[in-house]
Design an enzyme around this catalytic site. Structure first.
Site, mmCIF file in Angstrom:
data_model
loop_
_atom_site.group_PDB
_atom_site.id
_atom_site.type_symbol
_atom_site.label_atom_id
_atom_site.label_comp_id
_atom_site.label_asym_id
_atom_site.label_seq_id
_atom_site.Cartn_x
_atom_site.Cartn_y
_atom_site.Cartn_z
ATOM 1 N N ASP A 171 76.034 59.240 44.651
ATOM 2 C CA ASP A 171 75.652 58.320 45.728
ATOM 3 C C ASP A 171 76.510 57.766 46.704
ATOM 4 O O ASP A 171 77.687 57.684 46.150
ATOM 5 C CB ASP A 171 74.885 57.124 44.980
ATOM 6 C CG ASP A 171 73.360 57.230 44.761
ATOM 7 O OD1 ASP A 171 72.951 58.039 45.416
ATOM 8 O OD2 ASP A 171 73.069 56.511 43.739
ATOM 9 N N ARG A 197 67.308 39.711 59.457
ATOM 10 C CA ARG A 197 68.146 40.827 59.930
ATOM 11 C C ARG A 197 68.948 40.581 61.184
ATOM 12 O O ARG A 197 69.294 41.431 61.870
ATOM 13 C CB ARG A 197 67.255 42.046 59.986
ATOM 14 C CG ARG A 197 66.814 42.565 58.800
ATOM 15 C CD ARG A 197 66.431 44.170 58.817
ATOM 16 N NE ARG A 197 65.220 44.276 59.505
ATOM 17 C CZ ARG A 197 64.825 45.380 60.222
ATOM 18 N NH1 ARG A 197 65.779 46.188 60.016
ATOM 19 N NH2 ARG A 197 63.884 45.574 60.811
#
Lengths: 791, 690
Positions: B315, B394
């Site tokens: 990953d 965000r």
């Protein structure tokens, strides 16, 4: 059905074709190279005769019985180098020579006091002829110069300038001597000696003369040159590609398979393959066995030989069917021509072809991915035969051209120039010279690494191996298929260098074996040094340990052959192994004990080697930290189990059977040589039979015990291994092929080759060193101990 | 030190217990040695009565050293097991039966509400079965393994991971698995039982570290086959040697046949006792090394497979790059001064405690010399209010009076800009696209709705990872980066990190098919994963390492669990796997190579009475050849225990280099070492007058 067809092909058609061509092209050679003199047959130029009178040149001492130079039962003495009987015999011969010529104080050339391998050696060395010159001249009241001229005229140089030894044919020289006495002789008198013995002084390099080096190099060069074309040819045949022989072999193959009801495209899994192999092999044992039992009722039996005792017959049948060709019988006095060609020579073909078929199954197992079948036994068998047949035909004709006999005619009786008395004092005036369809059988004997001779003395016999050139061809033949199969293997798995890597490993193992054998034999027998015998090679004679060896081959070609024939599973001999020096004998045993994988038998050598490769790769794979994979196939417990058992079988057989033999009465009853050498004879016997080699320390003679125990060793050593190899193939073929990555150990690189050599050596050494230390090693150490005492 | 002593003491006791033939028979090599020991001991008794085949002292010494040989081998195994046993003890204490609050299946669980006391019954944890629900609250011990279906809580997992920092466990997502034996520090959870008693993670771990459940791995089995084969050969060699000796004595007329004692001594010396004795210790120690690295494996096969891996799927986040992006550049728009942008960016990020936010503060400080200030309510600007970053909004920012500063993801900020009535200029859009296109993440900065500039956030490749991948490449292992990023971003990072390949915009299906593709080509694939959507790929991979923080499905699909949840661990696992095989291979080679010297020691001694000339083989000039060889054979096992437990020195080398090194050290070294060792022992024996 297949068996019948193949028997007709290899046992009838093949020898017939060879005979017809031989009789047309080389009639003299094919019929025994008979010597016509003054309108009568005076003998064969290839078969020596006994001479004892001072007025004749004497030949090599002969160990045949009941009389020397009994051509009906060729044989060497088989006396071991440390056997007191040998020292006694040699001493007696030296004494006899001195008695016949008391003024001659020169050292005696060794070939004049050591028995030849065949007992029929027609030649003596140049030095041995010159040594006898003063005696013969005096006995005949001729001048030394006259006799010297005669000798010089009879010296036969090296063939092609480098092969074999310069030599003098004793029978021809003696006939010329007799002719000299009769004025009618056409022989010119008073030739000035162009050559004398000293002209044959040669320098040596590392113990070998220039010509010795050259003939070895030539053999290696020719062999190396043949590997690629022959290996490639075989690969094409196995995979069914077109070859130059396809126009002939293609239809023949199709016809053979069709007539036998074989569906060529029907592949077999390993189990079916093994069943086919075993059923076929059972027939291969039963038919020759029965043939020997009923040969008295069948044609082509000019000597009227009766049935062979059943134990001998069984041993022989198993022996030939297993590619071993151990011979516990004197062929020329036991089996008929028909038995030889339709029973035994057929097995020479079939056993070799079976070995190749099994090998190809294993190769296919490596090259196929995730498959289940390993080829069709019948197809591979027939294809192997179609490789062997044309090659054999060529080799057979080359041999005939050199003097190997090939005839269906019966034996010839010739007069002896000097009649001799046998052991019981009866006068013997004639020599019975056996003939037969030998060349056709000898060609496949060497090509198929079978080794079973047409005559008892095998390739030491002048009719099997008449000249240095025939020796060269036979020696090459016994190596070439096994070596070339490495290349075939590489081609078939798609990486020629992997095949070459295996060939390299085999060669690395072979060179020291051959080297030690040559070194050991050229050194001669230290026990002879005190007897006034000259064993040094540079002076017009082969020198070295000549007991059991033929003058025309000399030491180097004999020692090299011995290493080659034991390394491959051939087992044909051109000199008597029992009479080799301890280290020479050690080499022969070690070569076999390494598992018959140094070239090995055709097919069996390479499949044996591949098993070693599995073991070597397994340990090496662990050492690099990866589950070992070989040619992309993972090696897992099942493969290791099979590989380990396959390696163990011959070791187990050899050691156990030897142990049983040395502890039992029948086992020790027929030993010829005393001391450690006697032990070596038994160890050699079971080493040779378990590994399907077939050569022998022939001093050990047959009895009921050995006939049966050796048959068992040969059978298990061949077929249990073969079935397990097929099981291995069956398991490998199922695996997928892992592509090589940077982490894969490259199996063709020098490091792995060295590692493989190490593994083969260490398995062999660890298994056999203790036994060898009580045989040849003890004999050697005792001998050098003595040698030091003499100095 | 006393700990060590206790370990050795215990191992010594266990080694004696392991002499029991009923357990020893599993180790064929050592079992044969034990039979030899028993036989020589009987021969010694016979000798003591005066009818022995050799002096009682000699037979006794041989017998004693043969017993030592077995003992040493057992000791090695016991020592390897001992390390795990201590760990198992403490784990077992955790497993003790605890009380569990089992929820009534009929009760209605309301989302976000802790169940009331009436909804559960307290039962012993051993009565919980798979599928049951239970409730745990702050201070409780989680009774059994399970998956969180409701709630969020911090859990102390130090008992199994050794990490003292608490971890968050919550329903849904990738952090839903809890382990029995760990305890809740805060809040509450409702958990569904995922394993019946005795089958839980802890139980598994205990049996693993104890070595009780250790199954032999394929390579170990194959090697064992070879060792048994060699043992068989040597039994035949030695047995037949007796016959040969009898015959030789008979034919030579002098000497005495070799004694049974010498033959047994020879047999034991020749058998691969070194590797045979250490084989299981190597395996246990390999497993143990993995446990030391905080990796739990479900099977020994997985470790071996790790050594064979050709492809590593890694990953991106956490493995190749630092877990977070960092600010690397500020790009002003609308003619904003760069210093002004820097200042505003700093202000906007002061309240952003995320690594990204901190990295902006650091960038501004380092690049534009603006030191972090204490920005609080002051005389001049009252009413400063920070808007912290949240993953919901965000964005983060600060309100200073009328000035509202915001920075955040472009789409969020764009709507702010539009709301304030400003257009999205082409310049701004262009900057944002340029940064995304280069593989970065843009953050837009605004003041009162007016865009000032864009912050360029970028993935930072971990230091040293490039070299690590280069090593892997030398070992023949291919690295593939998996990322959800677009191709461009992925390619940039892949090039920077030096991976061989990457899979961009990876979906679970994409990962799965990539693994299948490699496997179809015959490759062995390893991967790490934590999320539920990794589970299919983990199940497909040959070596699958799940993060301990991962979901239950991921942990079940994997064959290893990394308690540290460190994705880089995969590389360590590969190395341990390789080292394990190497240690076996090296010691096998050493063991076999040793035999040559032993032949030269024992053969002359055994047969010299028959053939005095064989003295020439006594290269070492030994006086007590047989005893010296046997002693060497026993002591070498002890000397090699450290290598067996630690593993051979591992260096990332190509296959050929590794083979060459090991052949030189263990092959060639193995041939010569015993010549020296046996000679030294012989000299010592002569000195003490044996």
């Amino acid at each position: 059905m297949v068996f019948l067809l193949l028997t007709l092909l290899t046992g009838v058609a093949y020898p017939l074709v060879v005979t017809v061509i031989a009789q047309l092209v080389f009639p003299a050679q094919a019929n025994g190279s008979l010597l016509e003199h003054n309108g009568t047959i005076a003998g064969s130029t290839l078969i020596g005769q006994p001479f004892t009178s001072p007025k004749y040149f004497w030949g090599r001492p002969s160990a045949t019985s009941p009389v020397p130079y009994n051509a009906a039962a060729s044989s060497g003495s088989n006396l071991g180098p440390s056997n007191p009987a040998l020292i006694e015999a040699v001493t007696a011969r030296v004494v006899a020579l001195h008695a016949a010529d008391p003024t001659n104080t020169q050292p005696v050339p060794v070939d004049l006091v050591t028995a030849s391998g065949s007992g029929l050696d027609p030649d003596i060395s140049v030095a041995a002829a010159y040594y006898q010159l003063p005696r013969v001249a005096r006995a005949r009241n001729l001048s030394d110069e006259t006799v010297e001229g005669l000798i010089a005229g009879h010296i036969e140089g090296r063939q092609l300038g480098i092969l074999g030894e310069p030599r003098v044919n004793v029978l021809l020289l003696n006939i010329a001597l007799d002719d000299l006495a009769t004025p009618s002789s056409g022989l010119a008198k008073g030739n000035t000696p162009a050559v004398n013995g000293s002209a044959y002084n040669e320098t040596t390099v590392l113990g070998m003369r220039g010509a010795d080096w050259l003939q070895l190099l030539l053999l290696v060069a020719v062999g190396a040159a043949l590997i690629v074309p022959l290996g490639g040819f075989m690969a094409k045949v196995f995979t069914g590609e077109r070859t130059i022989l396809s126009p002939v072999t293609g239809p023949l193959e199709g016809w053979l398979l069709r007539s036998s009801g074989v569906e060529p495209d029907e592949e077999m899994d390993w189990g079916l393959f093994a069943v086919a192999l075993m059923v076929f092999s059972a027939i291969c044992i039963i038919v020759p066995f029965l043939l020997q039992e009923v040969q008295q009722f069948l044609p082509l039996n000019p000597l009227g030989l009766g049935p062979v005792p059943w134990d001998t017959s069984l041993n022989t049948a198993v022996s030939f069917a297993t590619n071993t060709n151990w011979q516990f019988y004197v062929p020329e006095a036991t089996v008929s021509y028909l038995t030889q060609m339709a029973g035994l020579a057929v097995q020479n073909f079939l056993s070799a072809a079976k070995g190749m078929a099994i090998l190809v199954a294993l190769i296919l197992a490596f090259s196929r991915r995730s498959a289940s079948t390993v080829g069709n036994f019948w197809v591979l068998l027939v294809r192997s035969l179609l490789i062997l047949l044309p090659l054999s035909t060529i080799i057979a004709l080359v041999l005939v051209s050199q003097g190997t006999v090939q005839t269906f005619g019966g034996p010839v009786t010739v007069p002896l120039l000097e009649p001799v008395r046998d052991a019981s004092g009866n006068l013997v005036t004639t020599q019975l010279i056996p003939l037969g369809p030998a060349a056709s059988q000898i060609a496949i004997k060497v090509l198929g690494t079978n080794g079973g001779g047409f005559f008892n003395a095998n390739s030491a016999h002048p009719f099997e191996n008449p000249t240095p050139l025939s020796n060269f061809v036979e020696n090459l033949s016994l190596l070439i298929i096994a070596a070339s199969l490495c290349y075939t293997f590489g081609r078939m798995i798609g990486s020629k260098r992997k095949g070459i890597a295996l060939l390299t490993a085999m060669t690395i193992l072979f060179i020291p074996l051959a080297g030690i054998a040559i070194w050991s034999e050229t050194g001669g027998n230290p026990a002879f040094n005190a007897l006034g015998i000259d064993q040094s090679s540079p002076r017009g004679q082969p020198g070295g340990n000549m007991e059991g060896k033929e003058v025309r081959f000399g030491i180097v070609a004999s020692a090299f052959w011995s290493a080659a024939t034991t390394s491959t599973s051939c087992g044909a001999v051109n000199s008597m192994h029992d009479s080799f020096m301890p280290l020479g004998g050690l080499v022969q045993m070690v070569a076999m004990q390494l598992g018959e994988v140094v070239y090995g038998g055709v097919g069996s050598g390479l499949y044996g080697m591949l098993v070693f490769v599995i073991i070597a790769m397994f340990i090496a794979g662990l050492m690099v930290g990866r589950t070992p994979e070989l040619y992309g196939k993972k090696i897992e417990p099942y493969e290791m189990k099979l590989a380990t058992i396959i390696i163990l079988i011959p070791i187990f057989l050899t050691l156990t059977m030897t142990a049983i033999a040395v502890l039992t009465g029948p086992g020790t009853a027929t030993i010829l040589n005393p001391g450690p050498h006697g032990f070596s004879e038994i160890l050699y016997a079971f080493t040779s039979t378990s590994q399907n080699n077939g050569s022998a320390f022939a001093g050990l003679s047959a009895n009921f015990f050995y006939n049966l125990s050796a048959a068992m060793a040969m059978f298990i050593g061949r077929y249990l291994v073969a079935v397990l190899i097929l099981a291995l193939a069956g398991s490998l073929v199922r695996k997928k092929i892992v592509p090589a990555s940077g982490g894969t150990l490259q199996d063709h690189r020098p490091l792995f080759i060295v590692w493989l050599v190490f593994v083969v050596l260490i398995v062999g050494a660890l298994s056999y060193l203790p036994a060898l230390s009580l045989g040849p090693i003890a004999e050697y150490l005792i001998q050098i101990g003595r040698g030091v005492a003499h100095v | 030190m006393s700990d060590q002593y206790a370990l050795y003491r215990r191992a010594a006791i266990d080694a004696v217990i392991k002499l029991d033939p009923r357990t020893l028979y599993r180790n064929v090599v050592m079992f044969v040695v034990e039979i030899g020991s028993i036989l020589t001991t009987l021969l010694w008794f016979q000798a003591l009565t005066g009818h022995g085949e050799a002096p009682a002292g000699f037979i006794g010494a041989i017998a004693a050293w043969l017993w030592f040989t077995v003992f040493f081998a057992n000791f090695a195994e016991a020592l390897a097991e001992g390390r795990g046993k201590a760990q198992a003890e403490s784990l077992r204490r955790m497993r003790q039966d605890t009380a569990a609050k089992k929820l009534d299946p009929g009760c209605g669980i309301e989302s976000g509400m802790a169940p009331g006391a009436s909804m559960y019954a307290v039962v012993p944890s051993s009565s919980l079965r798979k599928g049951d629900l239970f409730y745990v609250t702050s201070g409780d011990t989680i009774p059994v393994d399970g998956e969180v279906i409701e709630g969020i809580a911090s859990v102390n997992e130090s008992a199994i991971t050794g990490e003292s920092a608490p971890v968050i466990r919550e329903s849904g997502g990738d952090r839903s698995a809890v382990t029995g034996g760990t305890s809740l520090l805060s809040d509450w959870l409702i958990v569904r039982v995922s394993a019946n008693p005795g089958e839980g993670f802890l139980d598994h771990m205990i049996s693993l570290v104890e070595g009780a459940k250790r199954q032999k791995t394929p390579n170990e089995i194959a090697l064992n086959v070879l060792l048994i084969g060699l043992t068989g050969v040597f039994i035949v060699v030695c047995a037949s040697l007796w016959a040969f000796s009898v015959y030789s004595v008979h034919t030579a007329g002098v000497g005495v046949p070799v004694t049974i004692t010498v033959l047994i001594a020879l047999l034991v010396c020749l058998m691969p006792t070194t590797i045979g004795g250490l084989l299981s210790a190597i395996g246990i120690a390999g497993m143990d090394r993995l446990i030391q690295k905080n990796v739990i494996t479900t099977s020994g096969r997985a470790i071996e497979a790790a050594g064979d891996v050709d492809v590593l799927l890694l990953d991106k986040t956490g493995t190749i790059t630092l877990g977070n992006r960092q600010a690397v550049d500020l790009v002003p728009v609308n003619g904003t001064d760069i210093r002004e942008l820097a200042e505003v960016s700093q202000l906007a990020s002061l309240a952003d405690e995320t690594p990204e936010g901190r990295s902006i503060v650091v960038l501004v400080k380092e690049k534009y010399g603006l030191r972090g200030r204490t920005v609080g309510p002051s005389e001049a600007v009252p009413g400063v209010q920070f808007i912290p970053f949240s993953s919901h909004t965000r964005m983060s920012g600060v309100d200073r009076g009328e000035t509202r500063i915001r920075k955040g993801a472009p789409d969020v900020i764009f709507s702010l800009i539009r709301a304030a009535g400003f257009p999205i200029t082409d310049e701004l859009q262009g900057r944002v696209d340029a940064i995304s296109g280069a593989g970065g993440t843009p953050l837009v900065v605004t003041r009162n709705g007016k865009a000032l500039g864009v912050i360029h956030l970028k993935d930072i490749v971990k230091g040293g990872i490039r070299e690590r991948f280069a090593q892997l490449r030398r070992m023949g292992i291919r690295t593939v980066m998996i990322t959800g990023d677009n191709r461009l971003t992925a390619a940039t990072i892949a090039a920077e990190a030096g991976v061989d390949d990457f899979l961009a915009q990876a979906t679970p299906e994409g990962k799965l098919s990539l693994i299948r593709e490699y496997q179809a080509g015959g490759r062995l694939v390893a991967m790490t994963g934590d999320g539920t959507n990794d589970a299919p790929a983990l199940a497909q991979a040959d070596v699958a390492v799940a993060m301990n923080t991962g979901t239950q499905p991921a942990r079940e699909a994997a064959n290893m669990i990394d308690l540290d949840s460190n994705p880089t661990k995969l590389i360590d696992i590969v190395e341990i796997g390789k080292q394990l095989l190497m240690t076996r291979g090296a010691l096998t080679t050493f063991s076999i190579a040793n035999d040559i010297a032993k032949y030269f020691a024992i053969i002359p001694a055994a047969f010299i009475s028959t053939y005095p000339a064989l003295a020439a083989l006594n290269l070492m000039g030994l006086q007590n050849a047989v005893l010296s060889a046997v002693i060497f054979n026993a002591i070498i096992i002890v000397l090699l225990i450290p290598i067996a437990l630690r593993g051979v020195k591992y260096r990332p080398l190509s296959a050929e280099e590794a083979l060459r090194n090991h052949i030189l050290i263990y092959g060639i070294g193995g041939i010569f070492a015993p010549f020296i060792g046996i000679k030294i022992i012989d000299l010592l024996l002569v000195m003490i007058g044996a």
